[in-house]
Design an enzyme around this catalytic site. Structure first.
Site, PDB file in Angstrom:
ATOM      1  N   ASN A   1       0.793  -1.288   0.062  1.00  0.00           N
ATOM      2  CA  ASN A   1       0.083  -0.027  -0.142  1.00  0.00           C
ATOM      3  C   ASN A   1       0.925   1.351   0.067  1.00  0.00           C
ATOM      4  O   ASN A   1       1.956   1.344   0.581  1.00  0.00           O
ATOM      5  CB  ASN A   1      -1.105   0.029   1.213  1.00  0.00           C
ATOM      6  CG  ASN A   1      -0.507  -0.379   2.642  1.00  0.00           C
ATOM      7  OD1 ASN A   1       0.526  -1.015   2.590  1.00  0.00           O
ATOM      8  ND2 ASN A   1      -1.103   0.290   3.645  1.00  0.00           N
TER       9      ASN A   1
ATOM     10  N   GLU B   1       0.501   5.181   0.701  1.00  0.00           N
ATOM     11  CA  GLU B   1      -0.546   6.325   1.034  1.00  0.00           C
ATOM     12  C   GLU B   1      -0.080   7.607   0.324  1.00  0.00           C
ATOM     13  O   GLU B   1       0.817   7.756  -0.066  1.00  0.00           O
ATOM     14  CB  GLU B   1      -0.713   6.368   2.572  1.00  0.00           C
ATOM     15  CG  GLU B   1      -1.302   4.952   3.028  1.00  0.00           C
ATOM     16  CD  GLU B   1      -1.578   5.025   4.558  1.00  0.00           C
ATOM     17  OE1 GLU B   1      -0.880   5.733   5.267  1.00  0.00           O
ATOM     18  OE2 GLU B   1      -2.008   4.008   4.986  1.00  0.00           O
TER      19      GLU B   1
ATOM     20  N   ALA C   1      -0.636  12.296   1.049  1.00  0.00           N
ATOM     21  CA  ALA C   1      -1.236  13.246   1.930  1.00  0.00           C
ATOM     22  C   ALA C   1      -2.602  13.578   1.586  1.00  0.00           C
ATOM     23  O   ALA C   1      -3.483  14.042   2.343  1.00  0.00           O
ATOM     24  CB  ALA C   1      -0.340  14.545   1.687  1.00  0.00           C
TER      25      ALA C   1
ATOM     26  N   TYR D   1      -5.434  12.113   1.073  1.00  0.00           N
ATOM     27  CA  TYR D   1      -5.843  10.601   1.606  1.00  0.00           C
ATOM     28  C   TYR D   1      -6.615   9.475   0.660  1.00  0.00           C
ATOM     29  O   TYR D   1      -5.910   8.472   0.349  1.00  0.00           O
ATOM     30  CB  TYR D   1      -6.645  10.847   2.989  1.00  0.00           C
ATOM     31  CG  TYR D   1      -6.040  11.102   4.122  1.00  0.00           C
ATOM     32  CD1 TYR D   1      -4.699  11.504   4.151  1.00  0.00           C
ATOM     33  CD2 TYR D   1      -6.526  11.293   5.307  1.00  0.00           C
ATOM     34  CE1 TYR D   1      -4.035  11.798   5.591  1.00  0.00           C
ATOM     35  CE2 TYR D   1      -5.961  11.955   6.553  1.00  0.00           C
ATOM     36  CZ  TYR D   1      -4.919  11.951   6.438  1.00  0.00           C
ATOM     37  OH  TYR D   1      -4.123  12.740   7.526  1.00  0.00           O
TER      38      TYR D   1
ATOM     39  N   GLU E   1      -3.178  -4.631  -2.925  1.00  0.00           N
ATOM     40  CA  GLU E   1      -3.488  -5.803  -3.782  1.00  0.00           C
ATOM     41  C   GLU E   1      -3.449  -4.826  -5.177  1.00  0.00           C
ATOM     42  O   GLU E   1      -3.231  -5.460  -6.375  1.00  0.00           O
ATOM     43  CB  GLU E   1      -5.110  -6.051  -3.533  1.00  0.00           C
ATOM     44  CG  GLU E   1      -5.314  -6.823  -2.295  1.00  0.00           C
ATOM     45  CD  GLU E   1      -5.457  -5.981  -1.111  1.00  0.00           C
ATOM     46  OE1 GLU E   1      -5.043  -4.848  -0.996  1.00  0.00           O
ATOM     47  OE2 GLU E   1      -6.386  -6.390  -0.284  1.00  0.00           O
TER      48      GLU E   1
ATOM     49  N   CYS F   1     -10.303  -5.029   0.856  1.00  0.00           N
ATOM     50  CA  CYS F   1     -11.500  -4.018   1.082  1.00  0.00           C
ATOM     51  C   CYS F   1     -12.295  -4.422  -0.190  1.00  0.00           C
ATOM     52  O   CYS F   1     -12.127  -5.072  -0.776  1.00  0.00           O
ATOM     53  CB  CYS F   1     -10.835  -2.570   1.017  1.00  0.00           C
ATOM     54  SG  CYS F   1     -10.302  -1.894  -0.631  1.00  0.00           S
TER      55      CYS F   1
ATOM     56  N   CYS G   1     -10.935  -3.381  -3.517  1.00  0.00           N
ATOM     57  CA  CYS G   1      -9.865  -4.696  -3.951  1.00  0.00           C
ATOM     58  C   CYS G   1     -10.597  -6.064  -3.891  1.00  0.00           C
ATOM     59  O   CYS G   1     -10.102  -6.884  -5.067  1.00  0.00           O
ATOM     60  CB  CYS G   1      -8.718  -4.888  -2.910  1.00  0.00           C
ATOM     61  SG  CYS G   1      -7.695  -3.218  -2.891  1.00  0.00           S
TER      62      CYS G   1
END
Ligand code: THU
Length: 132
Positions: free
Chosen positions: A42, A44, A46, A48, A55, A86, A89
């Site tokens: 994953n 990430e 800023a 979000y 995945e 999730c 995914c």
């Protein structure tokens, strides 16, 4: 039986995750029907919602490698609860799933649960639904 290469790739990917906001590392590793391996973590952001799941990274690497059929996918994370993919995914995996695809939910030390695509995403919509 655990695939040690998939396990190692998922763990390496998990350790490399870029997670300055959630601090929740996730790694994913794919074995294709043709026997090739791909992984992702994953990443990430800023802003979000621009972050991407492990995945998604592994699937992007697979497509770039010229493959489109997932035999097994390991999804690895830490914590007390299962790191199940999730919703988004689940649909992304579905796109490249076959009847034989298995989704393995892993802790850093073991496979905790193995699921079929239909168990993970029942009554799913896939490429066949668009066939004329
Ligand atoms: N995450 C994944 O990488 N895969 C999932 O299926 C669930 C969530 C990531 C996204 C975010 O970076 C962090 O876990 C916390 O939600």
């Amino acid at each position: 039986m655990e695939n040690s290469e998939l396990f190692k790739l998922a763990k390496e990917a998990m350790d490399k995750a870029y997670v300055p906001y959630s601090h929740f590392h996730v790694g994913a590793a794919i074995l294709t029907v043709g026997g090739k391996y791909y992984s992702g973590c994953n990443v990430e952001n800023a802003a979000y919602p621009e972050g991407t799941c492990a995945e998604a990274g592994a699937i992007a690497a697979m497509v770039l490698g010229g493959d489109a059929q997932i035999q097994d996918i390991y999804v690895m994370g830490k914590g007390d609860l299962l790191v199940t993919p999730c919703g988004g995914c689940r649909q992304k995996i579905r796109e490249f799933a076959t009847e034989q695809t298995r989704i393995h939910i892993c802790s850093p030390t073991q496979i905790q649960k193995t699921l079929t695509m239909d168990e993970l995403l029942p009554l799913s919509f896939g490429p066949e639904n668009l066939a004329k």
